[in-house]
Design a protein around this motif. Structure first.
Motif, PDB file in Angstrom:
ATOM      1  N   VAL A 322      35.178  45.725  54.381  1.00 55.06           N
ATOM      2  CA  VAL A 322      35.608  47.107  54.791  1.00 55.06           C
ATOM      3  C   VAL A 322      35.729  47.828  53.473  1.00 55.06           C
ATOM      4  O   VAL A 322      35.768  47.279  52.318  1.00 55.06           O
ATOM      5  N   ALA A 323      35.717  49.285  53.664  1.00 54.96           N
ATOM      6  CA  ALA A 323      35.873  50.009  52.830  1.00 54.96           C
ATOM      7  C   ALA A 323      37.293  50.566  52.868  1.00 54.96           C
ATOM      8  O   ALA A 323      37.707  50.952  53.834  1.00 54.96           O
ATOM      9  N   THR A 324      37.856  50.891  51.522  1.00 56.27           N
ATOM     10  CA  THR A 324      39.218  51.380  51.419  1.00 56.27           C
ATOM     11  C   THR A 324      39.633  51.889  50.198  1.00 56.27           C
ATOM     12  O   THR A 324      38.735  51.771  49.143  1.00 56.27           O
ATOM     13  N   LYS A 346      44.878  50.844  49.918  1.00 57.33           N
ATOM     14  CA  LYS A 346      45.330  51.578  51.199  1.00 57.33           C
ATOM     15  C   LYS A 346      45.070  50.576  52.161  1.00 57.33           C
ATOM     16  O   LYS A 346      44.001  50.064  52.681  1.00 57.33           O
ATOM     17  N   ALA A 347      46.194  50.202  53.189  1.00 57.28           N
ATOM     18  CA  ALA A 347      46.180  49.065  54.022  1.00 57.28           C
ATOM     19  C   ALA A 347      44.850  49.369  55.060  1.00 57.28           C
ATOM     20  O   ALA A 347      44.587  50.493  55.606  1.00 57.28           O
ATOM     21  N   VAL A 348      44.344  48.331  55.346  1.00 56.55           N
ATOM     22  CA  VAL A 348      43.070  48.223  56.111  1.00 56.55           C
ATOM     23  C   VAL A 348      42.651  46.876  56.814  1.00 56.55           C
ATOM     24  O   VAL A 348      43.206  45.782  56.516  1.00 56.55           O
ATOM     25  N   ARG A 357      46.349  44.373  49.563  1.00 52.76           N
ATOM     26  CA  ARG A 357      46.088  43.727  48.139  1.00 52.76           C
ATOM     27  C   ARG A 357      44.923  42.930  47.782  1.00 52.76           C
ATOM     28  O   ARG A 357      44.467  42.074  49.037  1.00 52.76           O
ATOM     29  N   ALA A 358      44.472  42.945  46.846  1.00 52.04           N
ATOM     30  CA  ALA A 358      43.118  41.897  46.716  1.00 52.04           C
ATOM     31  C   ALA A 358      43.051  41.646  45.090  1.00 52.04           C
ATOM     32  O   ALA A 358      43.587  42.401  44.199  1.00 52.04           O
ATOM     33  N   PHE A 378      34.711  48.197  48.295  1.00 51.92           N
ATOM     34  CA  PHE A 378      34.390  47.395  49.336  1.00 51.92           C
ATOM     35  C   PHE A 378      35.047  46.387  49.292  1.00 51.92           C
ATOM     36  O   PHE A 378      34.828  45.440  48.224  1.00 51.92           O
ATOM     37  N   VAL A 379      35.778  45.864  50.405  1.00 44.76           N
ATOM     38  CA  VAL A 379      36.583  44.542  50.196  1.00 44.76           C
ATOM     39  C   VAL A 379      36.054  43.674  51.166  1.00 44.76           C
ATOM     40  O   VAL A 379      35.899  43.889  52.458  1.00 44.76           O
ATOM     41  N   GLU A 380      36.184  42.054  50.720  1.00 49.76           N
ATOM     42  CA  GLU A 380      35.773  41.214  51.743  1.00 49.76           C
ATOM     43  C   GLU A 380      36.497  40.209  51.416  1.00 49.76           C
ATOM     44  O   GLU A 380      37.465  39.851  50.416  1.00 49.76           O
TER      45      GLU A 380
END
Length: 674
Positions: A322-324, A346-348, A357-358, A378-380
């Protein structure tokens, strides 16, 4: 009560139990209800009334026990009869090809079949059956031991309390995943929302948390299911993994029908490709495919690494992305002083959870991706578990963006950071003055796999430190109830449990104590090897770099870390204090009256199927008589003990190295030379 009436009541109770068990099986395992809910409840109430009026007929595995009601204050820790290993993960088909090549090197070029099963995302469980009855259910824990959650597991209606048929082993363990179907999860959350409560985050964590609820009646209300996938024990009535699944299904277990036998890796790939696109049609979470060598004899030949079976591999589906927006970067200090940069997002919604958080891993990763505050990233979830940033959307970068400058000083104690040559992370060198490091070391010391101190959690450790009651883990042993009572949220019972838990930790064996000390690079496995080799803390503390490197599987990095630990004066003072408090700093050898040294200095490799011993019994006999069991054949191997169906690759290697191949009869003769 007359004998006739006595038998009549007993027969009625037994008939009701059998009928209700069958209805449970039809509804929860076969998804084929043969009776209405109302009719079922009427019969269950009739059985409850009869059992209450005739307590002498009590049966812990009666269908009435599934409603729960028993309360468990503390879950007892139980050792697994057969260790619960974790699986190695693969993320590409090339990984699976490499895995097959490694298998063939051990077995020789044999024809292999594989069992393909979906990897369900739940809470692992091991359930023991004796004479067809459920006797114990234990969580995975650390693989060697887990929590006894039998009372809670009995409330899960897809788990049989009595097995069907009669061709099951006298005693065996069956492994599975406790899962929460999407429909049940959504219903639970809807009920919470309606009463203004916070909904649960995801099905997996909710299923896992359910197993540790103290009131089994609450567990019974949750729509949990158990999907079974592996049977382990002695004298199993099948010779392949797939046949084991069929047998388990016939005994009454809920075994997923999606499992399939593949005759080669191409068929494995076809299975993966199909479920990668169809997994979203399933009623529960799945994050991959588990591929197992089908032949159980080959599984025994392949054996295990320190953590995983060599005969199984988990293929993980590609993670969702997802993108955030990256709102800020903060820095965490670990117990070893390692600095971890954290992205605050930003919460996703991602893969069923809310991500805020990442991990950014280290300075090199930030520089490589040129990650900046304000970026769209981009987060995975790496392996569907830990969120990570994999890329930046440069087209959305703000015009006033500035490059990220990695911190130069510790965010907690302001000490200047260091970065050792060849290492990716920065470290805070203020080992004994940086609060997160001190608190982290104590939290590690008390943890489940270390000293396992009941009544003391991570938050309480921080509370004790911040109030000046502890400055290192040795201080725990001087705590008194009256010291703890003034602390926030500390009642008399809580304080007593904490002090008693610390006292009980003096019984923890040396290998766990050694792990608890928090020596850098000394994990569970290394701690066990060092404890077994040196026997006590004094011998280990005096070992030279060369001595340590010569220990099996101990490299120079670990050896240097051990030496550095014992060269530190404060560490030596803490260890002396722990000795005075009675902490175990030497291996307590179990006395074996039948032990000898007749095999001393000899290394054996065990291969094949035996008639006089099980493989584990054979290995134990070798060790009990002073020998060493090797995992693979090498020039250091003295004998290969071969049974039926010895792997051709091992046979060929033993022959090339001129290593004697002996039978179990020959081995028994070695133990009894007279």
């Amino acid at each position: 009560m007359t004998n006739f009436l006595y038998m009549d009541v007993l027969n009625t109770i037994q008939n009701l139990r059998e009928e209700l068990n069958l209805h449970n099986y039809n509804y929860y395992v076969l998804d084929n209800a043969t009776i209405s809910d109302y009719e079922f409840d009427v019969k269950l109430k009739q059985l409850q009334d009869l059992e209450n009026a005739n307590p002498e007929f009590f049966d812990a595995n009666s269908p009435t026990q599934r409603v729960g009601g028993a309360v468990t204050k503390n879950f007892q820790t139980v050792a697994h009869t057969h260790r619960m290993y974790s699986l190695d993960n693969s993320y590409s088909k090339e990984d699976l090809l490499d895995w097959e090549n490694r298998i063939q090197k051990v077995l020789g070029n044999v024809d292999l079949q594989y069992t393909c099963e979906l990897k369900y995302d739940g809470a692992s469980i091991s359930i023991t059956y004796e004479k067809g009855k459920l006797v114990r259910a234990v969580t995975r824990g650390d693989g060697f031991q887990g929590d006894d959650v039998t009372t809670n597991v009995k409330t899960i209606r897809s788990i049989p309390l009595h097995l069907k048929g009669d061709n099951y082993p006298e005693k065996f363990d069956i492994r599975g995943e406790i899962i929460l179907p999407f429909a049940g999860f959504e219903k639970m959350n809807q009920e919470l929302i309606e009463i203004g409560e916070t909904p649960y985050s995801n099905p997996r964590n909710t299923a896992s948390g359910s197993l540790k609820l103290q009131d089994s009646a609450l567990v019974a209300k949750r729509p949990l299911e158990c999907l079974l996938y592996f049977v382990t024990g002695e004298k199993l009535p099948f010779t392949s993994q797939f046949d084991g699944l069929i047998a388990a299904r016939n005994w009454g277990f809920k075994v997923p029908n999606e499992a399939k036998v593949a005759n080669n890796l191409q068929e494995v790939f076809d299975f993966i490709d199909f479920w990668d696109t169809h997994r979203h049609d399933l009623p529960y979470e799945t994050d991959g495919v588990v591929v197992k060598v089908n032949n159980l004899h080959y599984q025994e030949e392949l054996g295990y690494t320190a953590k995983s079976p060599r005969w199984a591999m988990a293929y993980k589906f590609k993670s969702e992305q997802v993108a955030t927006e990256l709102e800020s970067i903060t820095y965490q200090v670990g117990r070893t002083g390692s600095i971890t940069p954290v992205a605050n997002l930003k919460a996703v919604q991602l893969a069923g959870t809310i991500v805020k958080r990442a991990s950014l891993h280290n300075a090199d990763q930030i520089k490589k991706l040129d990650i900046r505050v304000g970026d769209t990233v981009f987060v995975e979830k790496g392996g569907e578990i830990i969120p990570k940033i994999i890329a930046v959307d440069l087209t959305k970068r703000p015009e006033n963006s500035v490059p990220t400058e990695y911190i130069t000083h510790c965010p907690e104690c302001q000490t200047e950071l260091i970065r050792n040559e060849g290492e990716a992370n920065h470290y805070c060198p203020n080992f004994y003055g940086c609060p997160p490091q001190i608190i982290g070391r104590i939290q590690h010391y008390i943890s489940r796999k270390a000293m396992d101190i009941e009544g003391l959690g991570g938050e309480t450790v921080a509370l004790l430190y911040n109030n000046g009651l502890v400055h290192n883990y040795a201080d725990l042993y001087e705590l008194k109830v009256e010291d703890i009572l003034p602390l926030e949220r500390m009642a008399q019972k809580s304080a007593e449990n904490l002090v008693n838990g610390v006292g009980n930790s003096k019984k923890i064996p040396f290998e766990s104590v050694l792990f608890a000390l928090g020596i850098r690079f000394v994990g569970e496995t290394v701690a066990k090897k060092l404890a077994k080799h040196y026997k006590n803390i004094d011998a280990l503390s005096q070992a030279s770099l060369m001595d340590l490197v010569l220990v099996d599987e101990i490299g120079e990095r670990i050896a240097k870390s051990v030496i550095d630990f014992f060269e530190n004066a404060e560490n030596r003072i803490i260890i002396e204090r722990l000795k005075q408090y009675g902490v175990q700093f030497e291996v307590i050898e179990k006395v074996n009256l039948n032990a000898t040294t007749i095999l001393s200095g000899k290394t054996f490799v065990v291969s094949g199927v035996f008639t006089q011993f099980s493989r584990d019994e054979l290995k134990k006999a070798i060790e009990d008589n002073g020998g060493k069991v090797g995992s693979s054949i090498s020039a250091k191997t003295d004998y290969v003990v071969a049974g039926d169906n010895m792997g051709p690759a091992k046979l060929e290697k033993a022959s090339k190295l001129n290593i004697p191949i002996i039978s179990e009869i020959d081995f028994m003769a070695m133990l009894n030379p007279n």
